[in-house]
Write a protein that holds these residues in place. Sequence first.
Motif, PDB file in Angstrom:
ATOM      1  N   ILE A   1       0.871  -1.185   0.000  1.00 51.23           N
ATOM      2  CA  ILE A   1       0.000   0.000   0.000  1.00 51.23           C
ATOM      3  C   ILE A   1       0.901   1.226   0.000  1.00 51.23           C
ATOM      4  N   MET A   2       0.574   2.190  -0.870  1.00 48.05           N
ATOM      5  CA  MET A   2       1.395   3.397  -0.961  1.00 48.05           C
ATOM      6  C   MET A   2       0.504   4.636  -0.925  1.00 48.05           C
ATOM      7  N   ALA A   3       1.136   5.759  -0.627  1.00 50.96           N
ATOM      8  CA  ALA A   3       0.415   7.027  -0.632  1.00 50.96           C
ATOM      9  C   ALA A   3      -0.010   7.352  -2.066  1.00 50.96           C
ATOM     10  N   ARG A   4      -1.236   7.846  -2.228  1.00 51.15           N
ATOM     11  CA  ARG A   4      -1.724   8.189  -3.568  1.00 51.15           C
ATOM     12  C   ARG A   4      -1.150   9.538  -3.990  1.00 51.15           C
ATOM     13  N   VAL A   5      -0.583   9.554  -5.196  1.00 51.98           N
ATOM     14  CA  VAL A   5      -0.042  10.793  -5.758  1.00 51.98           C
ATOM     15  C   VAL A   5      -1.049  11.307  -6.777  1.00 51.98           C
ATOM     16  N   GLU A   6      -1.530  12.529  -6.601  1.00 53.19           N
ATOM     17  CA  GLU A   6      -2.521  13.067  -7.536  1.00 53.19           C
ATOM     18  C   GLU A   6      -1.826  13.528  -8.811  1.00 53.19           C
ATOM     19  N   GLY A   7      -2.510  13.395  -9.928  1.00 53.11           N
ATOM     20  CA  GLY A   7      -1.932  13.839 -11.194  1.00 53.11           C
ATOM     21  C   GLY A   7      -2.438  12.977 -12.334  1.00 53.11           C
ATOM     22  N   GLU A   8      -1.842  13.173 -13.513  1.00 56.75           N
ATOM     23  CA  GLU A   8      -2.317  12.520 -14.728  1.00 56.75           C
ATOM     24  C   GLU A   8      -1.307  11.473 -15.191  1.00 56.75           C
ATOM     25  N   THR A   9      -1.812  10.309 -15.626  1.00 56.60           N
ATOM     26  CA  THR A   9      -0.931   9.301 -16.210  1.00 56.60           C
ATOM     27  C   THR A   9      -1.206   9.093 -17.698  1.00 56.60           C
ATOM     28  N   LEU A  10      -2.362   9.537 -18.184  1.00 61.51           N
ATOM     29  CA  LEU A  10      -2.694   9.291 -19.593  1.00 61.51           C
ATOM     30  C   LEU A  10      -1.814  10.147 -20.491  1.00 61.51           C
ATOM     31  N   ALA A  11      -0.971   9.452 -21.294  1.00 62.11           N
ATOM     32  CA  ALA A  11       0.051  10.144 -22.073  1.00 62.11           C
ATOM     33  C   ALA A  11      -0.562  11.194 -23.004  1.00 62.11           C
ATOM     34  N   ARG A  12      -1.665  10.846 -23.644  1.00 57.00           N
ATOM     35  CA  ARG A  12      -2.228  11.786 -24.618  1.00 57.00           C
ATOM     36  C   ARG A  12      -2.708  13.076 -23.953  1.00 57.00           C
ATOM     37  N   LYS A  13      -3.278  12.949 -22.774  1.00 53.51           N
ATOM     38  CA  LYS A  13      -3.718  14.147 -22.043  1.00 53.51           C
ATOM     39  C   LYS A  13      -2.510  15.001 -21.654  1.00 53.51           C
ATOM     40  N   ILE A  14      -1.466  14.325 -21.168  1.00 52.08           N
ATOM     41  CA  ILE A  14      -0.272  15.066 -20.753  1.00 52.08           C
ATOM     42  C   ILE A  14       0.317  15.819 -21.942  1.00 52.08           C
ATOM     43  N   LEU A  15       0.241  15.205 -23.135  1.00 54.09           N
ATOM     44  CA  LEU A  15       0.844  15.830 -24.312  1.00 54.09           C
ATOM     45  C   LEU A  15      -0.050  16.891 -24.950  1.00 54.09           C
ATOM     46  N   ARG A  16      -1.348  16.914 -24.598  1.00 52.60           N
ATOM     47  CA  ARG A  16      -2.233  17.819 -25.318  1.00 52.60           C
ATOM     48  C   ARG A  16      -2.986  18.818 -24.432  1.00 52.60           C
ATOM     49  N   ASP A  17      -3.267  18.454 -23.175  1.00 54.49           N
ATOM     50  CA  ASP A  17      -4.138  19.329 -22.370  1.00 54.49           C
ATOM     51  C   ASP A  17      -3.413  20.604 -21.930  1.00 54.49           C
TER      52      ASP A  17
END
Lengths: 329, 124
Positions: free
Chosen positions: A104-120
């Motif tokens: 179990i690990m601490a949840r890190v907020e953010g985006e993993t979807l590559a296309r969103k990271i490259l376009r949003d």
Amino acid sequence: MIEDQLGRCVASWYKGATGVTGAAKLSGGASQETWTFDIVHPGGNFGAILRRAPPGYGASPSPSRAAGLDAEAVLMQLAYDAGLPSPRVMHVLTPEERLGRGFIMARVEGETLARKILRDEEFAQARPLLARQLGRIAAGIHSLPRARLPNLRSMTATREIADLDREYRGADWPRPVFELALRWLADHDPGPSRQVTLVHGDFRNGNLIIGPDGVRAVLDWELAHFGDPMEDLGWICVNSWRFGEIDKPAGGFGSREDLFAGYEEAGGKVDADRVMFWEVMGTLRWGIMCGRMMQRFRNAPDHPMEQAVIGRRTSETEIDLLRLLAPRG
Amino acid sequence: MQDEPTPTELIKAVADFLRNEIVPQIKGHNAFKLRVGINALDLVTRQLALEQGSDAAEAERLKQLLGMDGALIDLNRALSEKIAKGEVDLATPGLAEHLWQTTMDKLAVDQPNYASYKRELGNK
């Protein structure tokens, strides 16, 4: 049901926790699952992630390559301790908890979807910084203290070529472009690396949590091993992980120069020829993995459509191999 | 002789129905899977339209390169073996052109929106 089990588990090591809420499966096949949930606490809830092989499954789905969940937990914690962007590991599951193997690990907020990271728009300010930042992170991973690392498989270029050759021939489907790539790899095998370090093994866009401020976490240490550190730099440049941004080799974010500059800033030493060699290897490796999806689709009783479709993406790696090995004009 | 409509027309009609009527009603992971499925149907219609022509041209090129005749898969096996043994390579006249054309014809069916493919179409 999993909330009850998690609640009992969490109560034993998270002081003051009264249970868990909002458990939801994020991803997973039969043998590995990722769950998100919140630890309920009077002082405020805490976001957490469970990564596990459910009871009845071993800790590693493909024993030959996978580091195993116990090793993953150690690696993530070491990365966190070294100040690299990595989730904090909070607890390693024990058999009495009946949750299977994992952690179990601490949840890190953010985006993993590559296309969103490259376009949003949200990531517009971070994008130009990412190639250099990823270079620095890779150098940090490669300099984690060897003495504290778990036991992992060792890989060399020569052995990797032999593995790919065997897997390709096992599929029994003629692909002249793959033959050409295998020949090229054998002819350009740089031999054993002078540096042998921890290699993440799947360091690429899609296995990163990104926020508007940049890289927040490196995920998926499943393929970690010891080997040539240039493998990680080559893999992140494989065109399949540029998601359409084909003129930005480093993950679709930026140039090789920026990636390398970040790597050297953080004390690493780049061998550009080796990086290119591993980029060709990585392109072929992804192609062979796509081909394997076709076989899984045929062999699985429910004939999963998504795997069938990935099988038809093998040709993407063939054109990328030709662009690398036989560029036109 | 089978009756009309043709397979291509049938698949297109189903794909259009799914795209226009069903996609807007589905959410979550099944929406993703539905789009994957529609893309697969589109791929099939492209293959039905293009496969015959590209296979015939590929077989013709392979005959020239190998100096032998046979089924397309056997010709591809023969070429693969020759490359593996180093009997032909990129210096062999016609090999690079053959691999490029064959690969471009595959991408035209599999992933015509793949960025590398679109770039290479423009470079021709």
